[in-house]
Design a protein around this motif. Structure first.
Motif, mmCIF file in Angstrom:
data_model
loop_
_atom_site.group_PDB
_atom_site.id
_atom_site.type_symbol
_atom_site.label_atom_id
_atom_site.label_comp_id
_atom_site.label_asym_id
_atom_site.label_seq_id
_atom_site.Cartn_x
_atom_site.Cartn_y
_atom_site.Cartn_z
ATOM 1 N N ILE A 133 -7.881 2.617 -1.900
ATOM 2 C CA ILE A 133 -7.273 1.337 -1.282
ATOM 3 C C ILE A 133 -8.347 0.557 -0.709
ATOM 4 O O ILE A 133 -8.445 -0.520 -0.793
ATOM 5 N N MET A 191 0.777 -1.241 0.080
ATOM 6 C CA MET A 191 0.120 0.131 -0.123
ATOM 7 C C MET A 191 0.826 1.231 0.064
ATOM 8 O O MET A 191 0.718 2.370 -0.659
ATOM 9 N N THR A 226 1.565 3.792 -3.318
ATOM 10 C CA THR A 226 1.203 5.114 -3.148
ATOM 11 C C THR A 226 2.458 5.954 -3.602
ATOM 12 O O THR A 226 2.415 7.047 -4.272
ATOM 13 N N TRP A 260 -5.887 0.126 -7.015
ATOM 14 C CA TRP A 260 -6.902 1.304 -6.759
ATOM 15 C C TRP A 260 -6.953 2.286 -7.532
ATOM 16 O O TRP A 260 -8.009 2.972 -7.911
ATOM 17 N N HIS A 264 -6.183 8.250 -2.893
ATOM 18 C CA HIS A 264 -5.461 7.086 -2.602
ATOM 19 C C HIS A 264 -6.238 6.408 -1.287
ATOM 20 O O HIS A 264 -6.584 5.130 -1.690
#
Lengths: 94, 198, 544, 201
Positions: free
Chosen positions: C250, A78, A82, C300, C246
């Motif tokens: 997610i 994650m 990002t 995502w 984001h």
């Protein structure tokens, strides 16, 4: 379920306290970007000790060990994904 | 069909719940990571404004409380009810001590005019505002978890005294302990990320 | 022999009776049915909200309502449909009812936690209802994008909190199901003997556990921003609004797989039963559920190609998006291949399933258009995207939900419904659906943005036609629900295995007894072996 | 001008939609044919087929290749939209609730009305004064969000004279659907005249 002796527990606490001292100590030394990774490394070591000896993660069997690692991996992905965005803003192309 | 007492299953449920907690804090750590990369110098300056001494003391307190919880489980397994009660009480007291420390730390900062939405932060460096914003949100959320953990340990203490938690049946204590250790784990990461950023 | 009483007649815990025996029950079947009726209620509410939007859009300018009401309408339509219908729909109703039965056990692992989830769901729903009446309904869209959601004067905080509570409910259900599958599966049942519906619920539960907390914290951050003004997403105070997107996606992208995976599980069950044939490629099916859950969690940001994020991210997420299309394609091919050389009996659940395959294929294939970086730039945030996700979410999950209703209704209530009305309803819904959403694809390609209260002249025809589709769909849906409800009073009694299924729920009574099985069921080596069913039914013409 | 991104985007759209129609048609026809051909009254005894490794491999590998081809065409179109040619004319655009302000190189401002000369690539540098907005010009297949505190851009090649509507596509409040405007592509001479003309205000 597996029993952990007081001796082991105290020894683990001792190591944890030493590591805490260590992480405070290295924060006074300027190592540049390496500081963050070192601090995170020490924190991960401490976390592993807590998981192994205080939380007895190994007694729970493969499922819990693997799914815990999976959760951490998911969190890491994650963050990494990002950064695909925030680290490359302003560049054109890949 | 379910065996009469499937402690392993109950612990599995607890572990799954812990994963959700990891991801809950994980969302905040994503923010931390991104903003740290954007405002590294502001974060370092902000970290210097936090009291390292308090932070270190709180780390030690939580580590000791974790030991106490682990020891209380060992005690229960050995059928030493008294010892288990003592350990649990110690753990809860550690939690209280942690919160008191946190209270002084927060009120000191608020007194200095550093709190979310304060003029000092809004009109100062944006990075500094983000640092302290995250500081309050993450340590605040952590504080709430400490309170919940103390409540769980309190119930476990009550059950131990009443004899509902015994050497053969202590899965509740184990699950409360797992929760408490997880709260400790979070602090292990929060401590260097906020107090020790260089 | 004394007849075995069904779970309807045996309260659990046994000390309660009447309404309390439902409201305080720990029986997974009763909880499943309680979910069923509440979820249907919300579905009907959101359906009418959606219908209202479409009627407003039939003509240019103000017809039924002003822009404020319209914005509230699409926000609530989205919030209710997403958080109160699609996400909990199949897992909470059919997962609760059938997962324990399909793995040969008597309840979920944490029965009281299961009831708690239901109450959380109710509280979340009530909070959503509150926003309708107090403080102005929220007008942000279900995505709650900052900075708009932080600044708007409407009741966003309560709506966001409702979503948070509903997330908790869904998360706890996930924890319950994973533990149940691991700890309570019949000892004779290995992993590769689990029915595919159970597989899909299992995969979904993991996504619920790992992804839901992220949106929980994101929603809390909105509330904190509204009350404290920390500025985490406010550029003036150093924040980055794109980071909110984001964090939101997610969770919310994996959430679409939370929505569709259980539906795919349902379709796998229905098609095998009515084709009397093993599912084609059982292992591939089970694995693709897991693959969708894993890869689906890594795509995502394909909702954010135009958000101003970096090109690198567009590259990575677009590539992964195309990879996640593959397991879905495998599933579609396998369903069709299952029909090959089967012995197919047309029934309402199968009819809904075939409509599902068609509509979901359209949804999936148009997903490729929005997955392709350059093509998406044109259609992003237009009616094309709206049509695309309604094809997957409504044509997909919605139709799977209807198929599940018709497939398992006799098992849940012990009554058969009227087939003729069910077919009419299915035809009306499908016809209305196509009439409604196909014009929206065209509108989107022409460039009509979504969430538009009013539009320019060139979009008139499409919106006019779509309005009629909405009416047909509403009529069809109401007919379907009425038909099912009538059957509770007037339907003929259903046998324990009306369709000739092989999974364990067909080996017990309709409706099942309190502990699900009268005697411990045999576990087959392969869950979809129809040899016995075919032998037993030879000579009866294969009718129902 | 070759590599006009409009053509690339359309190619990607046609490519993807074309394949989609083919697959949809094939799946539907095969499905209906199976349902009719193998109905229970005609085929009471089903065959016990549980899978076919080669077939499954084929329908995994072939769609993967097609999907990757779609990805590549989409990415090419995207890069076309992102790569601004040299010599593009820069115009600043400011989005606010609920209108668009354009500032031309000579500081002239217009609201909800964008005038550009034919034949010169235009780069719009976009930002927002308040919440998120999104600039969408369907005729030139461009769209990008306007984000406060951040500059984003689109570019397009005005290859024909005429008027083209643009919209806001990121929901921004009650006036969202009326936050549109008109792009006028005029001859270079008319554009010069437009620039020199006094502001109406």
């Amino acid at each position: 379920m597996h029993r952990v002796s007081y001796g082991t527990l105290s020894a683990v606490l001792g190591v944890l306290l030493v590591l805490t001292g260590l992480t405070v100590a290295v924060s006074y030394v300027d190592l540049g970007a390496f500081n963050v990774w070192l601090a995170l490394g020490i924190a991960s070591t401490k976390a592993s000790l807590v998981l192994l000896f205080f939380m007895h993660i190994r007694d729970e069997g493969r499922l819990v060990v693997l799914s815990f690692l999976g959760t951490v991996l998911f969190l890491a992905i994650m963050i990494a994904f990002t950064f695909c965005d925030v680290a490359f803003r302003g560049h054109i192309g890949i | 069909m379910k065996p009469a007492m499937d402690d392993r299953g109950k612990r599995l449920g607890m572990w799954l719940f812990l994963y959700t907690e990891v991801m809950l804090f994980g969302g905040l750590f994503v923010l931390y990571a991104v903003y740290f990369s954007m405002y590294a110098s502001d974060f370092m300056a902000g970290g210097k404004e936090l009291d390292r001494f308090f932070g270190t003391v709180n780390t030690v307190i939580l580590l000791v409380s974790s030991l106490a919880v682990a020891a209380s489980i060992t005690a229960v397994q050995r059928n030493e009810k008294r010892a288990s009660v003592v350990w649990l009480t110690a753990a809860i007291l550690c939690g209280a001590l942690f919160l008191i420390n946190k209270y002084f730390e927060w009120s000191h900062k608020i007194h200095e005019g550093i709190y979310p939405g304060s003029d000092d932060l809004i009109y100062g460096e944006p990075g500094r505002n983000i640092f302290f914003g995250l500081y309050y949100i993450i340590t605040g959320l952590h504080g709430i978890h400490i309170v919940i953990g103390m409540a769980l340990l309190g119930v476990a203490l009550l059950f131990t005294i009443k004899g509902r938690i015994t050497g053969d049946n202590h899965v509740f204590l184990e699950n409360a302990g797992l929760y408490w250790h997880l709260v400790d784990l979070f602090w292990i990461f929060i401590f260097p990320l906020f107090y020790l950023v260089l | 022999m004394e007849p075995v009483r069904s779970f309807f007649d045996t309260p659990s815990p046994s000390r309660y009776s009447g309404a309390l025996s439902w409201l305080l029950t720990t029986d997974h079947k009763r909880i499943g049915l309680m979910y069923l009726f509440v979820i249907l209620f919300w579905f009907v509410v959101a359906m009418f909200l959606g219908g209202g939007m479409r009627l407003e859009l039939m003509f240019r300018g103000r017809t039924l309502m002003g822009p404020e009401s319209y914005n509230a309408l699409f926000t609530l339509h989205g919030v209710i449909m997403v958080f109160l219908f699609i996400i909990p729909g199949i897992p909470a109703i059919f997962g609760n009812f059938f997962l324990p039965i399909q793995i040969g056990t008597d309840d979920v692992f944490f029965p009281r936690l299961n009831l708690l989830s239901w109450y959380l769901y109710i509280i979340g729903g009530l909070l959503a209802l509150v926003t309708l009446f107090i403080g102005g309904p929220p007008d942000t869209g279900w995505t709650f994008y900052v900075p708009f959601s932080v600044g708007t004067q409407t009741n966003v905080s309560v709506a966001v909190f409702a979503a948070f509570v509903l997330g908790m409910a869904s998360m706890l259900t996930g924890i319950n199901f994973v533990t149940t599958v691991h700890r309570m599966r019949s000892e004779a049942m290995g992993w590769l003997q689990m029915p595919l519906f159970t597989w899909s619920i299992y995969a979904t539960s993991w996504v619920q556990i790992l992804a839901t907390p992220v949106v929980a914290i994101t929603l809390i951050l909105i509330i904190l921003e509204r009350f404290l003004g920390v500025g985490l997403f406010d550029p003036a105070r150093g924040g980055d609004p794109i980071l909110y997107q984001h964090l939101f996606w997610i969770y919310s992208h994996p959430a679409v797989y939370i929505m569709i995976l259980p539906g795919m599980g349902v379709i796998s069950e229905v098609i095998t039963v009515f084709a009397r044939k093993p599912i084609f490629g059982y292992k591939a099916m089970a694995l693709s559920s897991i693959a969708i859950a894993v890869v689906g969690s890594l795509v995502w940001a394909h909702h954010m190609y135009t958000s101003g994020m970096s090109d690198t991210a567009v590259f990575v997420f677009s590539l992964l998006t195309f990879l996640v299309a593959i397991p879905s394609a495998i599933k579609v091919f396998s369903w069709v291949a299952t029909l090959y050389k089967g012995s197919i009996l047309m029934t309402p659940p199968l009819f809904f399933s075939l409509c599902f395959i068609y509509l979901f294929s359209v949804g999936g294939l148009t997903g490729l258009v929005v997955g392709a970086a350059g093509a998406d730039i044109h259609v992003h945030d237009t009616h094309f995207v709206v049509a695309h996700f309604h094809f997957t979410m409504f044509g997909g999950t919605g139709f799977a939900f209807f198929a599940a209703l018709h497939h398992w209704w006799p098992k849940m209530f012990g009554r058969m419904y009227d087939f003729k009305r069910a077919y009419w309803a299915a035809v009306l819904i499908t016809f209305g659906f196509l009439l409604h959403y196909i014009p929206m694809f065209i509108l989107g390609l022409q460039g009509m943005p979504r969430r538009y209260y009013d539009y320019v002249a060139e979009f008139e025809a499409g919106n006019f036609v779509a309005g009629f589709g909405a009416v047909f769909m509403l009529v069809g849906l109401l007919l379907m629900l009425v038909n099912l409800l009538i059957s509770l009073k007037r339907g003929t009694l259903a046998p324990s295995d009306p369709w000739g299924g092989t999974t364990l729920e067909w080996k017990t009574l309709s409706p099942p007894p309190l502990h699900n099985f009268v005697e411990t069921p045999d576990i087959a080596d392969y869950p979809y072996d129809f040899t016995d069913v075919v032998r037993d039914s030879s000579g009866d013409g294969g009718g129902v | 001008m070759n590599n006009n991104p409009v053509a690339l985007v359309d190619r990607s759209l046609y490519f993807t939609i074309g394949f989609s129609f083919f697959f949809l048609f094939a799946i539907t026809v095969v499905m209906i044919w199976f349902v009719v051909r193998y109905r229970r009254s005609r085929n009471p005894v089903p065959s016990d087929i549980r899978g076919n490794g080669w077939l499954e491999l084929a329908w995994t590998v072939i769609p993967t290749c097609i999907a990757l081809a779609m990805f590549v065409s989409g990415w090419q179109a995207y890069m076309g939209l992102r790569t601004v040619p040299d010599g593009a004319m820069e115009i600043n655009a400011y989005a606010q609730m609920y209108s668009w302000i354009f500032v031309y190189p000579n500081e002239k401002e217009t609201e909800n009305e964008l005038v550009v000369p034919m034949g010169t690539p235009v780069k719009l540098i976009i930002t927002s004064e308040d919440v998120l907005h999104s600039f969408f010009l369907p005729a030139f297949r461009v769209k990008v969000d306007a984000v406060k505190g951040m500059e984003t851009y689109v570019w397009f090649y005005p290859d024909r004279e005429g008027e083209f509507v643009f919209h806001c596509t990121e929901f921004c409040g009650t006036g969202h659907s009326s936050m549109d405007g008109m792009l006028s592509i005029v001859s270079p001479e008319a554009y010069q005249a437009f620039l020199e003309e006094e502001d109406d205000e």
